[in-house]
Design a protein around this motif. Structure first.
Motif, short mmCIF file in Angstrom:
data_model
loop_
_atom_site.label_atom_id
_atom_site.label_comp_id
_atom_site.label_asym_id
_atom_site.label_seq_id
_atom_site.Cartn_x
_atom_site.Cartn_y
_atom_site.Cartn_z
N ARG A 271 0.84 -1.19 0.00
CA ARG A 271 0.00 0.00 0.00
C ARG A 271 0.88 1.26 0.00
NH1 ARG A 271 -3.98 -2.28 4.80
NH2 ARG A 271 -5.50 -3.34 3.46
N GLN A 272 0.28 2.39 -0.34
CA GLN A 272 1.03 3.64 -0.40
C GLN A 272 0.23 4.77 0.24
OE1 GLN A 272 2.80 4.51 -4.39
NE2 GLN A 272 1.72 2.65 -5.00
N ILE A 273 0.94 5.73 0.81
CA ILE A 273 0.34 6.97 1.30
C ILE A 273 0.98 8.10 0.51
CG2 ILE A 273 0.01 8.52 3.26
CD1 ILE A 273 0.26 6.07 5.07
N LEU A 274 0.15 8.90 -0.15
CA LEU A 274 0.64 9.95 -1.04
C LEU A 274 0.10 11.31 -0.61
CD1 LEU A 274 -0.05 8.07 -4.39
CD2 LEU A 274 2.15 8.27 -3.24
N GLY A 275 0.98 12.26 -0.47
CA GLY A 275 0.55 13.63 -0.18
C GLY A 275 0.17 14.34 -1.46
N HIS A 276 -0.81 15.24 -1.34
CA HIS A 276 -1.22 16.00 -2.53
C HIS A 276 -1.50 17.44 -2.15
CE1 HIS A 276 -2.90 16.83 -6.46
NE2 HIS A 276 -3.83 17.55 -5.83
N TYR A 277 -1.09 18.36 -3.04
CA TYR A 277 -1.36 19.78 -2.85
C TYR A 277 -1.51 20.43 -4.22
CZ TYR A 277 -0.95 24.60 -1.18
OH TYR A 277 -1.18 25.93 -0.89
N GLY A 278 -2.62 21.12 -4.43
CA GLY A 278 -2.80 21.88 -5.66
C GLY A 278 -2.99 21.03 -6.90
N TYR A 279 -2.37 21.48 -8.00
CA TYR A 279 -2.60 20.82 -9.29
C TYR A 279 -1.43 21.10 -10.21
CZ TYR A 279 -4.22 25.62 -10.07
OH TYR A 279 -4.32 26.99 -10.11
N GLN A 280 -1.35 20.32 -11.28
CA GLN A 280 -0.25 20.44 -12.23
C GLN A 280 -0.58 21.49 -13.30
OE1 GLN A 280 2.75 18.80 -12.04
NE2 GLN A 280 1.97 18.12 -10.05
#
Length: 332
Positions: A271-280
């Motif tokens: 499994r993975q934990i991914l941080g996300h902020y904003g957009y490309q």
């Protein structure tokens, strides 16, 4: 002009009169027609989120309007054009700066923007709907297609059907995810999620929550789970619903620690934990195109429109979740 300003040190927010800003050589001045009120704005005021400025800042990172004046070196744009503003830009050192956080935003009658951060919008797209595309729509879009790399037919879970999650449901349906399982403690939010395209809605406190989640995914678990709430309990629950190779994407901001209870199972199942902020780059343009061609309907996203002078009331309503809003709009 009137502007909603936050004192960074005291956290005091007030509507004040400030001079109308003059654009620098590479900037344009925008006559603001609509500005979104985001939960991030609430957290900036209550101190949950930090600010890059040392004094005061005009809030508002979701902004739409018309070009009012051009800087001396700006080409390719004309006064009167309808535009939305990207929610941020990179400085010369490559650091991402956010509008309404690191520099003045759009809770004002006029706002400045670097010309390269403008995106033209068609006459068919109302300002109220256009304003929320940077962040409320583009942030879940980036989380789905970039960070989580969701593919058609993959089972996904959405925790929190508020301003980000509600659009997440629509966008997940657009890319073909199935089933889309939405988890929210509020009955009204669950009903809204169904109307927006969720296949299944659950309360996080349902006695048979785990049984239903695994049944809906045919025993395989979720390929991707999205935390749009920024709550530790949500993350604990969501990570346990992941299947082999499943990704938990942290979109909601909490500032709180998060611990994986069973790290052996987590590693064994990869499994993975991914941080996300904003957009490309390009995301806002993509979403404007989808809205223009009728693939994305944002008409139901505007819960209410308030005068700019009532910004503090809008913040209070969002903080208390009065009326279970998706997005509140300020209109100068």
């Amino acid at each position: 002009m009137l502007a909603g300003r936050l004192n960074v040190k005291t956290r005091e927010f007030a509507m004040v009169d400030v001079p109308v800003p003059e654009p620098a050589r590479d900037q344009v001045r925008i006559k603001v027609a609509a500005a979104g009120v985001c939960l991030s704005d609430v957290h900036l005021i209550d101190g949950t989120l930090g600010l890059g400025r040392e004094n005061t800042v005009t809030l508002g990172h979701e902004v739409a309007g018309t070009i009012d004046a051009l800087g001396a070196e700006v080409t390719g744009w004309q006064p009167g054009q309808r535009v939305i503003l990207q929610a941020g830009e990179r400085n010369p050192s490559g650091r991402m700066l956010t509008r309404g956080v690191d520099y003045d935003g759009g809770w004002a009658e006029y706002a400045l923007a670097t010309a390269t951060t403008l995106v033209a919008i068609p006459d068919s797209l109302p300002f109220d709907q256009a304003a929320i595309i940077p962040d409320a729509v583009s942030t879940p879009w980036g989380a789905i297609v970039e960070t989580a790399n969701v593919r058609p037919g993959q089972a996904v879970g959405v925790w929190g059907a508020g301003g980000l999650g509600a659009h997440g449901v629509q966008l997940l349906r657009l890319v073909g995810a199935a089933p889309i399982v939405v988890v929210d403690p509020l009955p009204a939010a669950r009903e809204r999620a169904l109307a927006l395209g969720a296949d299944v809605v659950l309360s996080p406190t349902d006695a048979d929550f785990g049984q239903r989640m695994w049944a809906e995914t045919d025993g395989a678990g979720l390929s991707a789970a999205f935390d749009f709430a920024g709550v530790t309990a949500v993350r604990d629950q969501a990570v346990g619903c992941l299947g082999a190779g499943g990704r938990l994407v942290l979109v909601g901001l909490s500032g709180q620690p998060f611990t994986v209870a069973d790290s052996t199972a987590f590693s064994f199942l990869q499994r993975q934990i991914l941080g996300h902020y904003g957009y490309q780059p390009g995301a806002v343009e993509q979403l404007v195109g989808l809205a223009r061609r009728g693939r994305l309907d944002l008409s139901g996203s505007i819960s209410d429109v308030l005068p700019l002078a009532q910004a503090a009331d809008a913040v209070a309503r969002l903080q208390s979740k009065e009326g279970n809003p998706i997005r509140l709009i300020l209109r100068p």
